[in-house]
Write an enzyme that holds these catalytic residues in place. Structure first.
Site, PDB file in Angstrom:
ATOM      1  N   ASP A  89       0.853  -1.178   0.000  1.00 42.35           N
ATOM      2  CA  ASP A  89       0.000   0.000   0.000  1.00 42.35           C
ATOM      3  C   ASP A  89       0.896   1.237   0.000  1.00 42.35           C
ATOM      4  O   ASP A  89       2.114   1.141   0.105  1.00 42.35           O
ATOM      5  CB  ASP A  89      -0.958  -0.002   1.193  1.00 42.35           C
ATOM      6  CG  ASP A  89      -0.246  -0.010   2.539  1.00 42.35           C
ATOM      7  OD1 ASP A  89       0.955   0.302   2.577  1.00 42.35           O
ATOM      8  OD2 ASP A  89      -0.897  -0.335   3.543  1.00 42.35           O
ATOM      9  N   SER A  90       0.293   2.400  -0.121  1.00 40.19           N
ATOM     10  CA  SER A  90       1.069   3.625  -0.321  1.00 40.19           C
ATOM     11  C   SER A  90       1.357   4.376   0.959  1.00 40.19           C
ATOM     12  O   SER A  90       2.110   5.349   0.950  1.00 40.19           O
ATOM     13  CB  SER A  90       0.304   4.558  -1.258  1.00 40.19           C
ATOM     14  OG  SER A  90      -0.916   4.956  -0.637  1.00 40.19           O
ATOM     15  N   GLY A  91       0.757   3.963   2.064  1.00 45.22           N
ATOM     16  CA  GLY A  91       0.888   4.707   3.314  1.00 45.22           C
ATOM     17  C   GLY A  91      -0.298   5.579   3.629  1.00 45.22           C
ATOM     18  O   GLY A  91      -0.356   6.194   4.696  1.00 45.22           O
ATOM     19  N   GLY A  92      -1.271   5.648   2.716  1.00 46.48           N
ATOM     20  CA  GLY A  92      -2.426   6.511   2.923  1.00 46.48           C
ATOM     21  C   GLY A  92      -3.219   6.166   4.169  1.00 46.48           C
ATOM     22  O   GLY A  92      -3.625   7.047   4.930  1.00 46.48           O
ATOM     23  N   ASP A 143      -3.216   8.035  -1.551  1.00 51.97           N
ATOM     24  CA  ASP A 143      -4.576   8.567  -1.493  1.00 51.97           C
ATOM     25  C   ASP A 143      -4.853   9.131  -0.107  1.00 51.97           C
ATOM     26  O   ASP A 143      -4.102   8.894   0.838  1.00 51.97           O
ATOM     27  CB  ASP A 143      -5.605   7.481  -1.827  1.00 51.97           C
ATOM     28  CG  ASP A 143      -5.616   6.363  -0.792  1.00 51.97           C
ATOM     29  OD1 ASP A 143      -4.535   6.059  -0.230  1.00 51.97           O
ATOM     30  OD2 ASP A 143      -6.678   5.773  -0.542  1.00 51.97           O
ATOM     31  N   GLN A 185     -12.141   6.350  -3.962  1.00 49.20           N
ATOM     32  CA  GLN A 185     -12.559   6.967  -2.700  1.00 49.20           C
ATOM     33  C   GLN A 185     -13.943   7.594  -2.902  1.00 49.20           C
ATOM     34  O   GLN A 185     -14.561   7.415  -3.932  1.00 49.20           O
ATOM     35  CB  GLN A 185     -11.533   7.995  -2.236  1.00 49.20           C
ATOM     36  CG  GLN A 185     -10.219   7.407  -1.758  1.00 49.20           C
ATOM     37  CD  GLN A 185     -10.337   6.671  -0.422  1.00 49.20           C
ATOM     38  OE1 GLN A 185     -11.357   6.725   0.265  1.00 49.20           O
ATOM     39  NE2 GLN A 185      -9.278   5.965  -0.053  1.00 49.20           N
ATOM     40  N   ASP A 262      -7.322  -8.086   1.557  1.00 49.47           N
ATOM     41  CA  ASP A 262      -6.327  -8.213   2.623  1.00 49.47           C
ATOM     42  C   ASP A 262      -6.961  -7.734   3.913  1.00 49.47           C
ATOM     43  O   ASP A 262      -7.889  -6.922   3.895  1.00 49.47           O
ATOM     44  CB  ASP A 262      -5.080  -7.368   2.325  1.00 49.47           C
ATOM     45  CG  ASP A 262      -5.288  -5.907   2.722  1.00 49.47           C
ATOM     46  OD1 ASP A 262      -4.798  -5.510   3.797  1.00 49.47           O
ATOM     47  OD2 ASP A 262      -5.964  -5.165   1.973  1.00 49.47           O
ATOM     48  N   CYS A 300     -10.107 -28.907   9.106  1.00 48.78           N
ATOM     49  CA  CYS A 300      -8.958 -28.096   8.653  1.00 48.78           C
ATOM     50  C   CYS A 300      -7.731 -28.974   8.424  1.00 48.78           C
ATOM     51  O   CYS A 300      -7.460 -29.904   9.181  1.00 48.78           O
ATOM     52  CB  CYS A 300      -8.651 -27.021   9.691  1.00 48.78           C
ATOM     53  SG  CYS A 300      -7.286 -25.936   9.217  1.00 48.78           S
ATOM     54  N   CYS A 302      -4.560 -27.781   8.423  1.00 50.62           N
ATOM     55  CA  CYS A 302      -3.338 -27.118   8.879  1.00 50.62           C
ATOM     56  C   CYS A 302      -2.610 -27.935   9.946  1.00 50.62           C
ATOM     57  O   CYS A 302      -3.184 -28.811  10.600  1.00 50.62           O
ATOM     58  CB  CYS A 302      -3.633 -25.704   9.386  1.00 50.62           C
ATOM     59  SG  CYS A 302      -4.254 -25.598  11.077  1.00 50.62           S
ATOM     60  N   CYS A 305      -4.243 -27.986  13.511  1.00 54.15           N
ATOM     61  CA  CYS A 305      -5.422 -28.850  13.673  1.00 54.15           C
ATOM     62  C   CYS A 305      -5.077 -30.330  13.539  1.00 54.15           C
ATOM     63  O   CYS A 305      -5.727 -31.177  14.159  1.00 54.15           O
ATOM     64  CB  CYS A 305      -6.494 -28.461  12.653  1.00 54.15           C
ATOM     65  SG  CYS A 305      -7.206 -26.825  12.964  1.00 54.15           S
ATOM     66  N   HIS A 331      -3.291 -21.452  11.654  1.00 55.51           N
ATOM     67  CA  HIS A 331      -4.661 -21.922  11.462  1.00 55.51           C
ATOM     68  C   HIS A 331      -5.544 -20.872  10.807  1.00 55.51           C
ATOM     69  O   HIS A 331      -6.238 -21.165   9.815  1.00 55.51           O
ATOM     70  CB  HIS A 331      -5.301 -22.357  12.775  1.00 55.51           C
ATOM     71  CG  HIS A 331      -6.771 -22.562  12.609  1.00 55.51           C
ATOM     72  ND1 HIS A 331      -7.295 -23.661  11.957  1.00 55.51           N
ATOM     73  CD2 HIS A 331      -7.840 -21.761  12.904  1.00 55.51           C
ATOM     74  CE1 HIS A 331      -8.606 -23.547  11.888  1.00 55.51           C
ATOM     75  NE2 HIS A 331      -8.966 -22.406  12.455  1.00 55.51           N
TER      76      HIS A 331
END
Length: 376
Positions: A89-92, A143, A185, A262, A300, A302, A305, A331
């Site tokens: 990301d840009s830091g916005g 942004d 935005q 994300d 699961c 993983c 589990c 997990h």
């Protein structure tokens, strides 16, 4: 970047991103590695659970270790030992979350480092330079994250500034092998969201993100703003809903035509003993699990589990044993990544509507998270 559309089921899209460091099957969830590491996990852990792309944070990496270190290593991939795609990301959002430490003007964001108080001016051009030094396969324009609540006038003024900054970011881009996404935005005003999307499309980017959500608005508002943006964004380019969210948020976003997600929720919640399972949410510190011999989630795959009982996992958490942070993170991220794999399969077989119904029923009976996400 090449984005290949492989199918659809209702509004849900199945695709593939071909990036500088590999391919990514979409819809996809990207684990958050704020300072170049997903907390408690190694790159081999991430590969073992099926992560194909991770997210880094421009603001934090700029401050520490600093661009001179990352540049000396030839980029973030080599520095952290990760040979698959990275999005930054840009830091916005960090500028937004700093609150009293920042000031915005047309130049950019003026703020103080949260580490040592030093003054920094993050311009659109510098945001691009940082991310190109990092070498992120996908980087975001700078942004202004519109606060919630905001009046229509505040949202429009903020959005228009973001569009001017987006144009400057595009002009500053120098590395053609790296992709740059614009960020929609406009607060909680659908017409502003669509005006923003069209302005970004006029500039032209490799993909488009929907930002400024998960900042306190209602789930209904988040869905409406997502729908407003995806209604006008190009169908032949990827769409990324930033900072979202719960498992149900993800599948609802896919239903609205989103490809990428994300969120810190699976990692942060895992470290706090809140775990996502095929049976709903598990709060591992509950007394009821003290003698529970069953796995955390019998469905699961993983390591956590397959190896440990709920009773042992509860013991580790109550005892403050650091091992549990890794086990819970493994997990929760496996759960998110496997959910996205199920989504992709359901789109391919045109059974996505049934999966959406199943997930709505599962999570409607589980406590809902606040729709406001902070940094990991």
């Amino acid at each position: 970047m090449i984005y290949t559309r492989l199918g659809e089921s209702g509004g849900a899209r199945r695709g593939r991103l071909t990036l500088a460091h590999g391919t990514v099957e979409t819809p996809i969830f990207m684990p958050v590695g704020t300072v170049g590491a997903v907390k408690s996990l190694t790159p081999e852990d991430l590969k073992a659970i099926g992560a194909s792309i991770i997210l880094g944070n421009t603001y934090h990496l700029y401050l520490r270790p600093g661009m001179e270190v990352i540049e000396a290593f030839g980029g973030l991939h080599k520095f952290i030992g990760w040979d698959r795609p990275i999005l930054t990301d840009s830091g916005g959002f960090q500028i937004f979350s700093l609150g009293q430490l920042n000031k915005l003007d047309e130049t950019g964001a003026h703020f103080q480092s949260h580490l040592d108080g030093s003054k920094i001016v993050l311009t659109p051009e510098l945001a691009v330079k940082i991310q190109e030094t990092i070498g992120s396969d996908i980087h975001m324009v700078l942004d202004e994250c519109t606060p919630y609540p905001a009046t229509r006038q505040q949202a429009e003024t903020s959005m228009q500034r973001s569009m001017r900054w987006a144009a400057r970011c595009r002009r500053a881009k120098t590395r053609p092998e790296l992709c740059q996404f614009g960020i929609v935005q406009g607060g909680v005003y659908p017409d502003l969201r669509q005006a923003s999307a069209r302005a970004l499309m006029d500039i032209g980017f490799e993909g488009y993100a929907i930002g400024g959500l998960s900042v306190g608005e209602t789930k209904h508002e988040m869905a409406d703003m997502t729908a407003a943006a995806t209604e006008v964004l190009p169908k032949d380019q990827p769409r990324y809903l930033m900072g979202v969210g719960t498992p149900l948020d993800l599948i609802e976003g896919v239903n609205l035509g989103v490809d990428m997600f994300d969120c810190v929720m699976p990692t942060r919640n895992g470290r706090n003993g809140s775990l996502f399972t095929s049976q709903g949410r598990v709060n591992i510190k509950n007394q009821r699990y003290r003698f529970d011999e069953s796995p955390l989630d019998p469905a699961c795959r993983c390591y956590t589990c397959k190896t440990f009982s709920r009773a042992y996992l509860r013991h580790l958490f109550i005892a403050g044993e650091l091992t549990c942070l890794r086990l819970f993170t493994i997990h929760n991220l496996t759960y998110y990544l496997d959910l996205m794999a199920r989504v992709r399969s359901a789109i391919e077989t045109d059974t996505f509507a049934a999966l959406l119904k199943e997930q709505r029923e599962l999570w409607s009976s589980s406590p809902q998270e606040s729709n406001k996400v902070t940094a990991d």
